[in-house]
Design a protein around this motif. Structure first.
Motif, mmCIF file in Angstrom:
data_model
loop_
_atom_site.group_PDB
_atom_site.id
_atom_site.type_symbol
_atom_site.label_atom_id
_atom_site.label_comp_id
_atom_site.label_asym_id
_atom_site.label_seq_id
_atom_site.Cartn_x
_atom_site.Cartn_y
_atom_site.Cartn_z
ATOM 1 N N VAL A 204 0.836 -1.204 0.000
ATOM 2 C CA VAL A 204 0.000 0.000 0.000
ATOM 3 C C VAL A 204 0.871 1.254 0.000
ATOM 4 N N ALA A 205 1.857 1.309 0.904
ATOM 5 C CA ALA A 205 2.751 2.467 0.960
ATOM 6 C C ALA A 205 3.540 2.618 -0.333
ATOM 7 N N HIS B 154 3.244 5.762 -3.060
ATOM 8 C CA HIS B 154 4.422 6.530 -3.463
ATOM 9 C C HIS B 154 4.529 6.608 -4.979
ATOM 10 N N TRP B 155 4.427 5.452 -5.650
ATOM 11 C CA TRP B 155 4.648 5.423 -7.096
ATOM 12 C C TRP B 155 3.436 5.885 -7.898
ATOM 13 N N LEU B 156 2.282 6.044 -7.242
ATOM 14 C CA LEU B 156 1.148 6.699 -7.893
ATOM 15 C C LEU B 156 1.272 8.214 -7.788
ATOM 16 N N MET B 157 1.641 8.689 -6.604
ATOM 17 C CA MET B 157 1.650 10.118 -6.362
ATOM 18 C C MET B 157 2.864 10.822 -6.964
ATOM 19 N N ALA B 158 4.030 10.185 -6.892
ATOM 20 C CA ALA B 158 5.252 10.861 -7.370
ATOM 21 C C ALA B 158 5.149 11.290 -8.834
ATOM 22 N N PRO B 159 4.847 10.377 -9.765
ATOM 23 C CA PRO B 159 4.738 10.824 -11.171
ATOM 24 C C PRO B 159 3.550 11.742 -11.404
ATOM 25 N N ALA B 160 2.472 11.573 -10.627
ATOM 26 C CA ALA B 160 1.306 12.440 -10.793
ATOM 27 C C ALA B 160 1.636 13.875 -10.378
ATOM 28 N N VAL B 161 2.397 14.015 -9.286
ATOM 29 C CA VAL B 161 2.797 15.348 -8.835
ATOM 30 C C VAL B 161 3.686 16.018 -9.879
ATOM 31 N N LYS C 225 -6.801 20.634 -12.578
ATOM 32 C CA LYS C 225 -7.618 20.735 -11.362
ATOM 33 C C LYS C 225 -8.146 19.366 -10.931
ATOM 34 N N GLY C 226 -8.583 18.555 -11.894
ATOM 35 C CA GLY C 226 -9.110 17.239 -11.555
ATOM 36 C C GLY C 226 -8.068 16.339 -10.925
ATOM 37 N N VAL C 227 -6.879 16.325 -11.513
ATOM 38 C CA VAL C 227 -5.791 15.527 -10.954
ATOM 39 C C VAL C 227 -5.400 16.054 -9.575
ATOM 40 N N GLY C 228 -5.436 17.380 -9.410
ATOM 41 C CA GLY C 228 -5.109 17.972 -8.117
ATOM 42 C C GLY C 228 -6.042 17.504 -7.016
ATOM 43 N N ILE C 229 -7.332 17.426 -7.303
ATOM 44 C CA ILE C 229 -8.300 16.953 -6.302
ATOM 45 C C ILE C 229 -8.045 15.482 -5.963
ATOM 46 N N ILE C 230 -7.755 14.672 -6.981
ATOM 47 C CA ILE C 230 -7.459 13.252 -6.730
ATOM 48 C C ILE C 230 -6.197 13.114 -5.892
ATOM 49 N N ALA D 295 -6.969 13.734 -2.276
ATOM 50 C CA ALA D 295 -7.579 12.561 -1.643
ATOM 51 C C ALA D 295 -6.519 11.513 -1.315
ATOM 52 N N LEU D 296 -5.585 11.278 -2.236
ATOM 53 C CA LEU D 296 -4.514 10.319 -1.990
ATOM 54 C C LEU D 296 -3.611 10.787 -0.854
ATOM 55 N N LEU D 297 -3.347 12.089 -0.794
ATOM 56 C CA LEU D 297 -2.515 12.623 0.275
ATOM 57 C C LEU D 297 -3.164 12.401 1.640
#
Length: 201
Positions: free
Chosen positions: A13-14, A18-25, A53-58, A61-63
């Motif tokens: 999960v951790a 990490h690997w979902l959020m890092a490239p998305a950021v 904006k849409g990715v920012g909201i997602i 939520a992940l954060l």
């Protein structure tokens, strides 16, 4: 691989967070920088901000989920010999990462809802405007948003360089832990999740 962290490594999960959020950021930052160069008549002039904006909201939520997971989950212990100052700096670094991310998302929300319109998240749901009509809200929040975004990217660059140093120079398990790869028994592990500029979890 188990979902929860253990004393010696991260759970899936951790790692997935990490690997979902890092490239998305990073991708959202690049999109935000690029869309500011668009002219009014460019076909992406309206579409790019909606995606941003849409990715920012997602990501928000992940954060929040990531912070909850960290709160109710264990953190891999440090290896023998990890200096206390490294643990203190790592804790501060993690706090800066989370604070920057949260502040960037809040300032982005204030930019997007300054005119009272909600944020549409890919047609799935919308986030209503709850605070608006502040003096120069859009411009002030926009300036803060840009400064924080560049600060975050600078910290991420340092983090990446530090991770590469750990892996190729120190030859410890810092990077392998976040990849879910168990260290070899014959290798002395000098790494710890709470090392300087280590990945915030």
């Amino acid at each position: 691989m188990q979902a929860r962290n253990s004393a010696t490594g991260y759970g899936w999960v951790a790692i997935a967070l990490h690997w979902l959020m890092a490239p998305a950021v990073i991708g959202t930052f690049i999109l935000g920088w690029w869309m500011r160069q668009l002219s009014y008549y460019d076909p992406w002039y309206r579409q790019a901000p909606e995606i941003h904006k849409g990715v920012g909201i997602i990501l928000l939520a992940l954060l929040l989920f990531r912070l909850l997971w960290r709160l109710f989950n264990s953190t891999p212990v440090s290896s023998t010999g990890t200096p206390p100052w490294q643990r203190r700096i790592a804790g501060a670094t993690h706090g800066i990462f989370y604070t920057l991310l949260f502040a960037i998302m809040i300032s982005g929300y204030l930019i997007s809802t300054a005119d009272g319109r909600p944020i549409d998240v890919f047609g799935l749901f919308s986030i209503p405007a709850s605070l608006q009509d502040l003096p120069d809200q859009e411009d002030f929040a926009g300036s803060i948003h840009e400064i924080l975004a560049w600060s975050l990217i600078g910290l991420l660059v340092l983090h990446i360089l530090a991770s590469l140093k750990h892996h190729f120079i120190d030859r410890d398990a810092t990077l392998r832990r976040m990849l879910g790869i168990r260290a070899k028994n014959s290798e002395k592990d000098h790494s710890h999740v709470e090392t300087t500029l280590s990945t915030p979890q």
